[in-house]
Design a protein around this motif. Structure first.
Motif, PDB file in Angstrom:
ATOM      1  N   GLY A 242       0.835  -1.197   0.000  1.00 12.47           N
ATOM      2  CA  GLY A 242       0.000   0.000   0.000  1.00 12.47           C
ATOM      3  C   GLY A 242       0.871   1.248   0.000  1.00 12.47           C
ATOM      4  N   THR A 243       0.337   2.344  -0.516  1.00  5.66           N
ATOM      5  CA  THR A 243       1.064   3.611  -0.520  1.00  5.66           C
ATOM      6  C   THR A 243       0.232   4.682   0.168  1.00  5.66           C
ATOM      7  N   LEU A 282       1.973   7.061   6.541  1.00  8.61           N
ATOM      8  CA  LEU A 282       2.270   5.667   6.860  1.00  8.61           C
ATOM      9  C   LEU A 282       0.997   4.902   7.207  1.00  8.61           C
ATOM     10  N   THR A 283       0.117   5.532   7.980  1.00  8.74           N
ATOM     11  CA  THR A 283      -1.158   4.894   8.324  1.00  8.74           C
ATOM     12  C   THR A 283      -1.962   4.599   7.061  1.00  8.74           C
ATOM     13  N   ASP A 284      -2.013   5.568   6.147  1.00  6.09           N
ATOM     14  CA  ASP A 284      -2.741   5.354   4.898  1.00  6.09           C
ATOM     15  C   ASP A 284      -2.122   4.223   4.077  1.00  6.09           C
ATOM     16  N   ALA A 285      -0.798   4.101   4.100  1.00  7.13           N
ATOM     17  CA  ALA A 285      -0.136   3.032   3.353  1.00  7.13           C
ATOM     18  C   ALA A 285      -0.539   1.660   3.895  1.00  7.13           C
ATOM     19  N   ILE A 286      -0.571   1.507   5.213  1.00 12.23           N
ATOM     20  CA  ILE A 286      -0.953   0.227   5.821  1.00 12.23           C
ATOM     21  C   ILE A 286      -2.424  -0.072   5.534  1.00 12.23           C
ATOM     22  N   LEU A 287      -3.283   0.929   5.712  1.00  9.60           N
ATOM     23  CA  LEU A 287      -4.706   0.734   5.437  1.00  9.60           C
ATOM     24  C   LEU A 287      -4.920   0.368   3.963  1.00  9.60           C
ATOM     25  N   GLY A 288      -4.168   1.013   3.081  1.00 12.24           N
ATOM     26  CA  GLY A 288      -4.295   0.712   1.664  1.00 12.24           C
ATOM     27  C   GLY A 288      -3.894  -0.705   1.330  1.00 12.24           C
ATOM     28  N   HIS A 317      -3.922   1.626  15.276  1.00  6.90           N
ATOM     29  CA  HIS A 317      -5.193   1.085  14.791  1.00  6.90           C
ATOM     30  C   HIS A 317      -4.978   0.338  13.473  1.00  6.90           C
ATOM     31  N   ALA A 318      -4.207   0.938  12.569  1.00  7.70           N
ATOM     32  CA  ALA A 318      -3.931   0.276  11.294  1.00  7.70           C
ATOM     33  C   ALA A 318      -3.181  -1.035  11.509  1.00  7.70           C
ATOM     34  N   GLY A 319      -2.188  -1.024  12.414  1.00  7.63           N
ATOM     35  CA  GLY A 319      -1.450  -2.248  12.714  1.00  7.63           C
ATOM     36  C   GLY A 319      -2.333  -3.315  13.320  1.00  7.63           C
ATOM     37  N   ASP A 320      -3.258  -2.916  14.191  1.00  9.22           N
ATOM     38  CA  ASP A 320      -4.174  -3.870  14.805  1.00  9.22           C
ATOM     39  C   ASP A 320      -5.091  -4.513  13.769  1.00  9.22           C
ATOM     40  N   LEU A 321      -5.485  -3.751  12.754  1.00  5.93           N
ATOM     41  CA  LEU A 321      -6.328  -4.315  11.695  1.00  5.93           C
ATOM     42  C   LEU A 321      -5.572  -5.384  10.909  1.00  5.93           C
ATOM     43  N   VAL A 322      -4.269  -5.171  10.694  1.00  5.03           N
ATOM     44  CA  VAL A 322      -3.455  -6.192  10.038  1.00  5.03           C
ATOM     45  C   VAL A 322      -3.408  -7.450  10.899  1.00  5.03           C
ATOM     46  N   ALA A 323      -3.161  -7.277  12.195  1.00  2.00           N
ATOM     47  CA  ALA A 323      -3.071  -8.422  13.110  1.00  2.00           C
ATOM     48  C   ALA A 323      -4.396  -9.164  13.191  1.00  2.00           C
ATOM     49  N   LYS A 324      -5.503  -8.433  13.177  1.00  2.00           N
ATOM     50  CA  LYS A 324      -6.834  -9.050  13.260  1.00  2.00           C
ATOM     51  C   LYS A 324      -7.069  -9.983  12.090  1.00  2.00           C
ATOM     52  N   ALA A 388       4.704   7.357   1.715  1.00  5.02           N
ATOM     53  CA  ALA A 388       5.018   6.119   2.435  1.00  5.02           C
ATOM     54  C   ALA A 388       4.552   4.908   1.643  1.00  5.02           C
ATOM     55  N   SER A 389       5.225   3.805   1.878  1.00  7.05           N
ATOM     56  CA  SER A 389       4.785   2.515   1.349  1.00  7.05           C
ATOM     57  C   SER A 389       4.838   1.495   2.469  1.00  7.05           C
ATOM     58  N   ALA A 390       3.940   0.521   2.400  1.00 12.10           N
ATOM     59  CA  ALA A 390       3.868  -0.532   3.417  1.00 12.10           C
ATOM     60  C   ALA A 390       3.708  -1.874   2.730  1.00 12.10           C
TER      61      ALA A 390
END
Length: 398
Positions: A242-243, A282-288, A317-324, A388-390
């Motif tokens: 994601g970017t 960075l948050t947007d990159a993870i969410l994307g 919050h974005a990291g927790d969504l990945v873990a979920k 950012a990119s993730a």
């Protein structure tokens, strides 16, 4: 016990120090170390929360581990406040039994905290057998030839492995019987290796059910690698990228927030939260990467509760969504564009904040800073841009 049990309590024994599983650079007790961003103890408890038949879960923890335990999160009232264990596993189990005794459960399952992969099948089989037996435990047949030695060097006998099995947990019992057996066992000068041995000693009938070779007990540092492989084997993973892009203008002030670090400056960034342009990108990159929209969907600027909020909240919050989703963050890359303030000396602190917020190693975070060679609004020092990119791994949908 011919009728279906009305209540089933689970005692999760987590009172050990876990020293054998500690790596040289990781002093965290093994039950609080993470596997794919979820603590071992949390994964163990999650396995029982997945079953509607379980009515209460009691963690028994070391008195020195309260802070570690406080970092775990359970959104289920069946998880009771933890009680402190004792100096031995046997004594810690007894403390757990005493704590749940007022609720008078029909059955109790006793589980090692370091077994995070107890499957619904194994747990269900243990419970089912208790309709005919006083106790039950999962076991797996031994496949290696077993040698006996008196001094640890010379072989004196070869055991018949056809009669031997390796014990696992959860071990289940009718509550009143195992509570009584534990109370009596506490008064004898003998250390029992597990709860099934106490039941045998007390004359209870204990049955075996088929265990699971993936139901490992994490004991040594290399077991964490095996645990990761078990998770990856259960869920074929795919990599997603994601970017993110964000820009904030300057306004009168004396500092900016970048990468979770406060940097003194002749102005501050204009925005609803702390305006941390790097963490927003960075948050947007993870969410994307996981198809969860952008930061404005999750934290609307019209919502006054986020006014002045630390952007680490959004990142976590974005990291927790990945873990979920059962995923993990592979690496993050951020580029900050501005003429001032100077960023380079603050990069290590930014990497530390981001890695701690997301529970990843600092070497998975890269932050770079550049200028726009005095061109455009950044060149005129009117604001800051961050890109950012993730890269994340998540289970394949299919």
């Amino acid at each position: 016990m011919s009728t279906r049990p009305k209540s089933i309590a689970v005692i999760v024994v987590a009172a050990g120090k876990g020293e054998r599983a500690q790596g040289g650079d990781n002093p965290t007790p093994k039950q609080y170390r993470t596997i794919a961003r979820r603590a071992v103890l949390a994964r163990t408890i999650d396995a029982f929360l997945a079953l509607d038949t379980i009515t209460q879960i009691l963690p028994v923890i070391h008195p020195d581990h309260a802070d570690h335990y406080a970092g775990l999160r359970f959104n289920d009232a069946r998880v009771l406040p933890p009680v402190h264990g004792s100096t031995t596993r046997q004594a810690s189990v007894l403390e757990g039994l005493k704590a749940v005794a007022p609720s008078r459960p029909d059955l109790v399952l006793i589980q090692d905290a370091a077994r995070p992969f107890s499957s619904p099948q194994v747990i269900g089989d243990v419970i089912a057998v208790l309709a005919q037996y006083d106790g039950a435990l999962p076991t797996v047949p031994l496949t290696d030839t077993i040698k006996r030695s008196l001094d640890g060097r010379e072989v004196v006998a070869t055991e018949d492995r056809r009669q031997l099995s390796a014990a696992q947990t959860p071990q289940g019992f009718r509550f009143a019987q195992i509570f009584s057996a534990h109370m009596r066992a506490g008064s004898v000068r003998r250390e029992f290796t597990d709860d099934a041995e106490i039941a045998e000693w007390a004359g209870l009938r204990v049955a075996m059910v088929m265990g699971d070779r993936d139901n490992i007990k994490i004991t040594h540092p290399e077991d964490f690698l095996r645990a990761e492989r078990i998770l990856l084997g259960d869920h074929a993973m795919e990599t997603r990228v994601g970017t993110g892009f964000d820009v904030h203008s300057f306004e009168p002030g004396d500092a900016v927030w970048l990468g979770g670090v406060r940097i003194e400056h002749t102005a501050k960034l204009n925005g609803h939260s702390d305006s941390d342009v790097a963490l927003h990108a960075l948050t947007d990159a993870i969410l994307g990467a996981i198809g969860e929209g952008d930061i404005g969907i999750h934290f609307p600027p019209s919502d006054m509760q986020w006014k002045g909020a630390a952007s680490t909240i959004f990142l976590k919050h974005a990291g927790d969504l990945v873990a979920k989703r059962g995923g993990r963050i592979v690496n993050l890359d951020v580029t900050i564009v501005c003429e001032a303030p100077r960023i380079a000396k603050h990069v290590p602190a930014m990497c530390t904040v981001i890695s701690q917020t997301l529970g990843i190693k600092p070497d998975r975070v890269a932050i770079k800073a550049t200028t726009s060679e005095r061109l455009g609004f950044t060149g005129r020092e009117e604001g800051i841009v961050a890109m950012a990119s993730a890269s994340v791994e998540v289970p394949r949908d299919e």
